[in-house]
Structures are given as C-alpha cells and as structure tokens.
Design a protein around this motif. Structure first.
Motif, PDB file in Angstrom:
ATOM      1  N   VAL A 172       0.838  -1.205   0.000  1.00 23.59           N
ATOM      2  CA  VAL A 172       0.000   0.000   0.000  1.00 23.59           C
ATOM      3  C   VAL A 172       0.872   1.253   0.000  1.00 23.59           C
ATOM      4  N   VAL A 173       1.981   1.182   0.733  1.00 24.72           N
ATOM      5  CA  VAL A 173       2.913   2.312   0.751  1.00 24.72           C
ATOM      6  C   VAL A 173       3.360   2.620  -0.684  1.00 24.72           C
ATOM      7  N   TYR A 174       3.609   1.580  -1.452  1.00 24.64           N
ATOM      8  CA  TYR A 174       3.991   1.780  -2.851  1.00 24.64           C
ATOM      9  C   TYR A 174       2.835   2.332  -3.663  1.00 24.64           C
ATOM     10  N   ARG A 175       1.670   1.658  -3.542  1.00 29.51           N
ATOM     11  CA  ARG A 175       0.549   1.999  -4.406  1.00 29.51           C
ATOM     12  C   ARG A 175       0.025   3.399  -4.120  1.00 29.51           C
ATOM     13  N   LEU A 176      -0.108   3.732  -2.842  1.00 26.46           N
ATOM     14  CA  LEU A 176      -0.707   5.022  -2.492  1.00 26.46           C
ATOM     15  C   LEU A 176       0.334   6.090  -2.155  1.00 26.46           C
ATOM     16  N   GLY A 177       1.602   5.686  -2.020  1.00 23.10           N
ATOM     17  CA  GLY A 177       2.632   6.660  -1.690  1.00 23.10           C
ATOM     18  C   GLY A 177       3.628   6.837  -2.820  1.00 23.10           C
ATOM     19  N   VAL A 178       4.472   5.858  -2.975  1.00 20.83           N
ATOM     20  CA  VAL A 178       5.607   5.984  -3.884  1.00 20.83           C
ATOM     21  C   VAL A 178       5.170   6.234  -5.333  1.00 20.83           C
ATOM     22  N   ILE A 179       4.200   5.471  -5.815  1.00 26.44           N
ATOM     23  CA  ILE A 179       3.849   5.594  -7.241  1.00 26.44           C
ATOM     24  C   ILE A 179       3.156   6.931  -7.562  1.00 26.44           C
ATOM     25  N   PRO A 180       2.154   7.369  -6.782  1.00 26.88           N
ATOM     26  CA  PRO A 180       1.588   8.696  -7.063  1.00 26.88           C
ATOM     27  C   PRO A 180       2.639   9.816  -6.989  1.00 26.88           C
ATOM     28  N   LEU A 181       3.522   9.744  -6.004  1.00 28.20           N
ATOM     29  CA  LEU A 181       4.561  10.775  -5.903  1.00 28.20           C
ATOM     30  C   LEU A 181       5.464  10.719  -7.131  1.00 28.20           C
ATOM     31  N   PHE A 182       5.782   9.512  -7.521  1.00 32.52           N
ATOM     32  CA  PHE A 182       6.624   9.281  -8.695  1.00 32.52           C
ATOM     33  C   PHE A 182       6.044   9.992  -9.913  1.00 32.52           C
ATOM     34  N   LEU A 183       4.723   9.930 -10.049  1.00 32.02           N
ATOM     35  CA  LEU A 183       4.074  10.457 -11.256  1.00 32.02           C
ATOM     36  C   LEU A 183       3.755  11.947 -11.170  1.00 32.02           C
ATOM     37  N   PHE A 184       3.389  12.450  -9.984  1.00 33.54           N
ATOM     38  CA  PHE A 184       2.807  13.794  -9.906  1.00 33.54           C
ATOM     39  C   PHE A 184       3.673  14.807  -9.175  1.00 33.54           C
ATOM     40  N   SER A 185       4.978  14.627  -9.181  1.00 30.67           N
ATOM     41  CA  SER A 185       5.846  15.571  -8.478  1.00 30.67           C
ATOM     42  C   SER A 185       6.673  16.395  -9.458  1.00 30.67           C
ATOM     43  N   GLY A 186       6.155  16.533 -10.682  1.00 32.95           N
ATOM     44  CA  GLY A 186       6.915  17.281 -11.684  1.00 32.95           C
ATOM     45  C   GLY A 186       8.031  16.455 -12.284  1.00 32.95           C
ATOM     46  N   THR A 187       7.887  15.138 -12.160  1.00 30.43           N
ATOM     47  CA  THR A 187       8.935  14.235 -12.631  1.00 30.43           C
ATOM     48  C   THR A 187       8.980  14.180 -14.162  1.00 30.43           C
ATOM     49  N   PHE A 188       7.813  13.840 -14.767  1.00 34.25           N
ATOM     50  CA  PHE A 188       7.767  13.606 -16.205  1.00 34.25           C
ATOM     51  C   PHE A 188       7.098  14.740 -16.973  1.00 34.25           C
ATOM     52  N   PHE A 189       6.378  15.591 -16.246  1.00 35.50           N
ATOM     53  CA  PHE A 189       5.763  16.761 -16.876  1.00 35.50           C
ATOM     54  C   PHE A 189       5.654  17.861 -15.821  1.00 35.50           C
ATOM     55  N   PRO A 190       5.638  19.117 -16.254  1.00 41.39           N
ATOM     56  CA  PRO A 190       5.555  20.205 -15.281  1.00 41.39           C
ATOM     57  C   PRO A 190       4.217  20.136 -14.544  1.00 41.39           C
ATOM     58  N   VAL A 191       4.223  20.427 -13.244  1.00 41.89           N
ATOM     59  CA  VAL A 191       2.982  20.333 -12.475  1.00 41.89           C
ATOM     60  C   VAL A 191       1.960  21.359 -12.972  1.00 41.89           C
ATOM     61  N   SER A 192       2.403  22.352 -13.740  1.00 38.50           N
ATOM     62  CA  SER A 192       1.453  23.337 -14.283  1.00 38.50           C
ATOM     63  C   SER A 192       0.495  22.689 -15.280  1.00 38.50           C
ATOM     64  N   GLN A 193       0.830  21.491 -15.759  1.00 38.82           N
ATOM     65  CA  GLN A 193      -0.064  20.748 -16.642  1.00 38.82           C
ATOM     66  C   GLN A 193      -1.267  20.172 -15.901  1.00 38.82           C
ATOM     67  N   LEU A 194      -1.141  20.080 -14.569  1.00 36.85           N
ATOM     68  CA  LEU A 194      -2.232  19.500 -13.780  1.00 36.85           C
ATOM     69  C   LEU A 194      -3.387  20.486 -13.698  1.00 36.85           C
ATOM     70  N   PRO A 195      -4.636  20.003 -13.469  1.00 37.68           N
ATOM     71  CA  PRO A 195      -5.756  20.916 -13.258  1.00 37.68           C
ATOM     72  C   PRO A 195      -5.426  21.900 -12.140  1.00 37.68           C
ATOM     73  N   ASP A 196      -5.972  23.112 -12.243  1.00 37.34           N
ATOM     74  CA  ASP A 196      -5.601  24.168 -11.296  1.00 37.34           C
ATOM     75  C   ASP A 196      -5.762  23.770  -9.832  1.00 37.34           C
ATOM     76  N   TRP A 197      -6.836  23.010  -9.566  1.00 39.04           N
ATOM     77  CA  TRP A 197      -7.069  22.666  -8.151  1.00 39.04           C
ATOM     78  C   TRP A 197      -6.142  21.560  -7.669  1.00 39.04           C
ATOM     79  N   VAL A 198      -5.543  20.805  -8.578  1.00 42.72           N
ATOM     80  CA  VAL A 198      -4.631  19.724  -8.179  1.00 42.72           C
ATOM     81  C   VAL A 198      -3.202  20.249  -8.002  1.00 42.72           C
ATOM     82  N   GLU A 199      -2.886  21.232  -8.818  1.00 40.09           N
ATOM     83  CA  GLU A 199      -1.492  21.682  -8.864  1.00 40.09           C
ATOM     84  C   GLU A 199      -0.886  21.994  -7.488  1.00 40.09           C
ATOM     85  N   PRO A 200      -1.592  22.748  -6.635  1.00 38.39           N
ATOM     86  CA  PRO A 200      -0.974  23.050  -5.325  1.00 38.39           C
ATOM     87  C   PRO A 200      -0.704  21.801  -4.492  1.00 38.39           C
ATOM     88  N   LEU A 201      -1.478  20.733  -4.744  1.00 34.95           N
ATOM     89  CA  LEU A 201      -1.272  19.498  -3.981  1.00 34.95           C
ATOM     90  C   LEU A 201       0.127  18.921  -4.205  1.00 34.95           C
TER      91      LEU A 201
END
Lengths: 262, 311
Positions: A179-208
C-alpha cells in the motif's frame, strides 16, 4: 577497555555492515539501482522526448530529455530509498533479527537506524553518479552545475529513507508495504513534476503537488542539471527536505528504540 | 570498580509489560568466575531478566548494577564488555561465517587485525574453522549455536550471557556445547545462563536460582538445593492409566515420604528407595514399572511449585 565503548560515531560501524553485505550481494542490485533509471532515461527521454520535442519544441524552456533527466534522478532516489527501507528493515527487526544482535553490542538503536539511513544515502551517491554520467553522454545535462544534482538526489533519498525506515519499524508484518507503494511511492513518482511540469495538472490539483517531498527534490535536481540555479528556491527546497528528514529521524530513533529495547 | 563488587547485582529487580509483571522483585548476585544459572519453565521470567542484565530492556523497578555500572546510564559501556547468546538465533544471514565474526567485532570498535586473530582462534575453539567461508544458512542448528557463542566471545567479555543455549539441539550437539562451555568455565569466563533443562543446570552451574512466575523460589548450588528441598532418593511408579494411579495413591498415603502424582506417574520421596519399594509392594500396590533414582533439580522444582519444568 572503555575506549571501545566511547569511540566516536558508532553508527559508522552499522554502515560497515551494509558495505560488507553490499560487497557480497551487489550483483543482484545492479538492475534496480543502476540499470532501471537508465532504461527510464532511454524510454522517456529519448522515446517520449523525441515525440514531445517534435510537437511542442520545448518543455519548461528546455528539450524534453533535459527536462526529464533530473525528474528520473530524484524519483529513482526516492524509489531506491523506499525499496531499501521497508522489507530490509523488517528483516533486521523480525525475520532475521540482525538488528537485535547489533544492539547487544555498544551500538544503540539510534546507531542502527542512523547506519541504515546513511547507507541508503551512500548508495545514491553511487547510483546517481552513474546515472548523471550516462545522461550527460546523451545530452540530458546542460550545465556543469549538474554535479550538484548528486547531493540533491542524496538528500531526497535520505529524506525518504528517514521517514519510511521509521514507519517500517512500527509495523509487525509487511502487509501494508504494498500500500505504501501503491498510495505513496507511485503517485509521488508520477505527480511531483517528474515527467511533466505540475502546471499541466488541473488548477485545483497543482498546489497538492507541493505536499510531495519529491517535488522539492525534483525541483532542486532540475535547476542544477538545466543550469538554471535560483538560489532562493533552492534554499526552500533544501530546508523542506532537511525538515522532513529531521522529523523522520526523530521518529525513527524512537520507533527503533521501542522495537529493539522492550 | 572495586575488586569485591559482583558482576551482577540485582535488588528487587522488576520487569513489567503493561499490567503483566514478568519479573517480580528478584535479588541476584553473580560473582566473578561463577557459572550462574536461572532454572525455570518457559514464562518464568528468565529471558526478561537476561535482557535487563544485557542492557537491552529497561528496568521497571528495583536496582540493577552490571559490572558495577548502571544499565540505564551506561548501557553501551556495559555492553562493550558483555557477550550475549540470545535464545533465538540472530546471526547475519547476509554474511559468511567469518564475516559474522569480523563485522560483530567491528560493532565493538575492535581493530581489524585484532579481530582477524581472535576470529581464527574462536572458529578453531568452536570447531568451525573449515566453515569460515560457508554461508550461515548452510550450518546445522548446533553449528549456528557455536557460531553465536564464538561471536559473543569476540570482544573477550567479562561476562557471557546465554539464554537457553541448548534448546532445540539434538543430544550430541548439546553435549558438545556443554563441553565447550565447560572449557570456557575452566578459562575463568563468568557465565550466566538460563535453562529449563535440569541436567544442563546440574552439569554446568556452580550456583543457580530456581524461578517460577517471576519469583525466585530457591537459590544455591545444585547439590545444596537437592539436599535442602528433596530427599536423597526418589521412587518413580508408572501406572498403565490414570485410573490405576487414582486407585493407588490413597494406599501410598501411609508411607513416610512425600508423594507427588505427575501424569500417569507417582513420585515417592524417600531416603531409602529399596525399603520404600518393599513397603509399597506389601501395601498391595502394583505399578507397571518401578524405578529408584537419585533426586534431581527437577524434583526440587516439583516440590517447591507442584509443577514440572516442562509444563
């Protein structure tokens, strides 16, 4: 006789154990620590990057390979840290109990914890140096300042190792580790500006994304490898990461003490 | 540390886990050169006591000094001079036999050259020299125990703590281990061990305490304990069934010695076994088997607690 008990930095002896184990078993870790990031580099940087550059020219002011190299570097540091800090910790505490053997010597639970986390940082020195070298050959590093991405990746790894190792020591079985991987490591891996700028995220998600420790690690690595240092931002990144690491360290010292001395 | 100070000195030593009191105010004193034993069944509080002496378990109440120091404040300094053989093997499976000793020596901050010399000696002493490069997992249970003891000796400890050293070993491996521990005793190493085997306690210990449910119920040398609490001999009567036994017990009541029913057996404590056997037969009791033997620590435990050691 007492000199042995009062020697400085006893935790370095716990690191020595890890070095000895690594010198025996390193062949088995080559893929996960060295080759995996390079495979990502080729697939994302060259494969996806070629396509991205064809369509839009640049991402955040640099070609895609240069954008994604620091992302992979920091994210791999996090992944290696997580991989080192879950099952291996329960092995020492419960399955093989070698941590119990260590605290029967002058070492304390805090030394055992510190040795474990420090070793993860040392591994990242090795793996991120190799990665940076390969990325440079492919043209993914735009500045000699990129060398500073190595300590940045190490800091990222130590932060994650500090927290995850502390957490693992509170667990009695590996049930929640997936679960640590599924709900922690993998989402962070994808949504921390790793592969695309976080500005691509919807406005309400970006600050997260700012809640992700990896975000700060990626930002730090990126400003150095792309040769765009903003020292004020860098300071914030470093302070955030060190702050989280310090809290993790406190927690880890306590959870190891509780677990190893009852 | 003055010369007279005992290596272990406990007064009212107590260990609580929540509401459960594992060790209830025990007094213990171990002198240099002693082989000191804690004898008792599982759950008597032996391991909890050992962990407190080993400075890996905080004392809940009472006073404890180990090597003249307070474990609360000086754990690392005390542990630097202890050797610990835990009940559960915790050898480092990621390392070879030799590396287990090397790395353990490093935990004590010993120089590599010193470790190398001692490790070679210890592997020889524990009859593991040919296994130096083997993986730990490839060792038998007895070899693992011997390696754990070798590891505990790498810092030339003032005090060696052994928690159930031969539990789970086959008889041959046990005897080899006892012989090695006896050699250590001859070299003047102070040993503190726990066991629930009365033969182990009798063979090895100069002095021991019998523990039951967190309390010390008796203390002395094996011989003293037997002389003080038991008769010289024991007549063991074995019956074919519990009913047979039930029928026979009343007819044993007028014998002079103490009578203890244990399962399908009845133990009769006496100073003259043969005379007691004649008396039993003339009372019309006919057990399936009769055995006259010398009293042991097992009998002391039974007399003091009404239970057997393996219960």
């Amino acid at each position: 006789m007492l000199a042995t008990a009062t020697a400085r930095w006893p935790f370095t002896r716990a690191v020595e154990r890890e070095i000895r184990v690594f010198s025996r078993l390193w062949r088995g870790t080559v893929f996960s620590t060295f080759l995996n990031p390079i495979v990502f580099l080729l697939a994302m940087g060259i494969g996806v990057g070629g396509m991205v550059d064809e369509h839009s020219g640049e991402v955040a002011g640099v070609h895609y390979l240069a954008f994604v190299v620091p992302g992979i570097m920091a994210a791999s540091a996090m992944q290696t840290a997580a991989g080192d800090s879950l099952w291996r910790v329960l092995a020492g505490l419960k399955w093989m109990r070698f941590f119990h053997a260590m605290v029967a010597t002058p070492l304390t639970p805090a030394d055992v914890y510190a040795g474990k986390v420090t070793w993860t940082g040392m591994r990242i020195v090795m793996s991120s140096s190799v990665f940076l070298g390969v990325a440079t050959v492919f043209g993914g590093v735009l500045s000699p300042l990129g060398l500073l991405a190595i300590p940045s990746a190490v800091l990222t790894a130590v932060t994650f190792a500090a927290v995850i190792t502390a957490y693992a020591a509170t667990q009695d079985s590996e049930a929640k580790f997936a679960v640590v991987y599924r709900l922690g490591v993998i989402p962070l891996f994808l949504f921390s500006g790793t592969f695309f700028p976080v500005s691509q995220l919807p406005d309400w998600v970006e600050p997260l994304s700012r809640l992700s420790p990896l975000y700060y690690g990626v930002e730090l690595c990126r400003m150095f490898t792309t040769g765009d240092p903003r020292w004020g931002v860098a300071l914030v990144d470093v302070v955030v990461l060190i702050g989280i690491a310090a809290l993790g360290w406190r927690w880890g010292t306590r959870s190891f003490t509780r677990r190893l001395t009852t | 540390m003055s010369m007279e100070e005992p290596l272990v000195m406990a007064r009212g030593l107590t260990k609580k886990f929540g509401d459960f009191e594992a060790v209830s105010g025990i007094d213990v004193q171990v002198e240099r050169g002693d082989v000191f034993g804690f004898l008792g069944p599982n759950g008597a509080g032996k391991s909890s006591t050992m962990r407190m002496i080993g400075c890996v378990s905080p004392v809940s109440a009472g006073r404890l000094r180990v090597l003249g120091l307070n474990p609360r404040d000086e754990g690392p300094a005390i542990r630097a001079r202890l050797g610990v053989v835990p009940q559960e093997d915790n050898l480092d499976n990621d390392l070879s036999v030799g590396d287990n000793l090397t790395i353990y020596g490093r935990y004590f901050g010993l120089p590599r050259a010193v470790i190398k010399e001692r490790a070679a000696e210890l592997l020889e002493f524990m009859q593991l020299a040919e296994r130096r490069d083997a993986r730990v997992e490839a060792l038998s249970g007895g070899m693992k125990r011997r390696l754990t003891i070798a590891r505990a000796l790498i810092n030339q400890p003032d005090l060696l703590l052994l928690d159930e050293p031969t539990t789970g070993l086959d008889p041959q491996a046990r005897h080899l281990l006892w012989e090695r521990l006896y050699q250590l005793k001859l070299r003047g190493v102070t040993l503190v061990l726990t066991t629930h085997y009365m033969d182990e306690a009798e063979q090895l210990c100069d002095r021991l305490v019998i523990m039951d449910r967190g309390h010390i119920v008796a203390e002395g040398s094996p011989r003293e304990l037997i002389n003080r609490h038991s008769t010289r001999e024991v007549v063991e009567l074995r019956f074919n069934s519990m009913e047979d036994r039930e029928h026979s017990v009343p007819r044993l009541a007028d014998l002079s010695g103490r009578v203890e029913p244990v399962g399908e057996r009845v133990l009769v404590y006496t100073d003259n076994g043969d005379a007691t056997v004649s008396a039993i037969t003339s009372n019309g009791v006919h057990p399936a088997a009769v055995l006259v033997r010398r009293a042991s620590l097992e009998d002391v435990f039974l007399i003091l607690t009404g239970r057997t050691l393996d219960e």
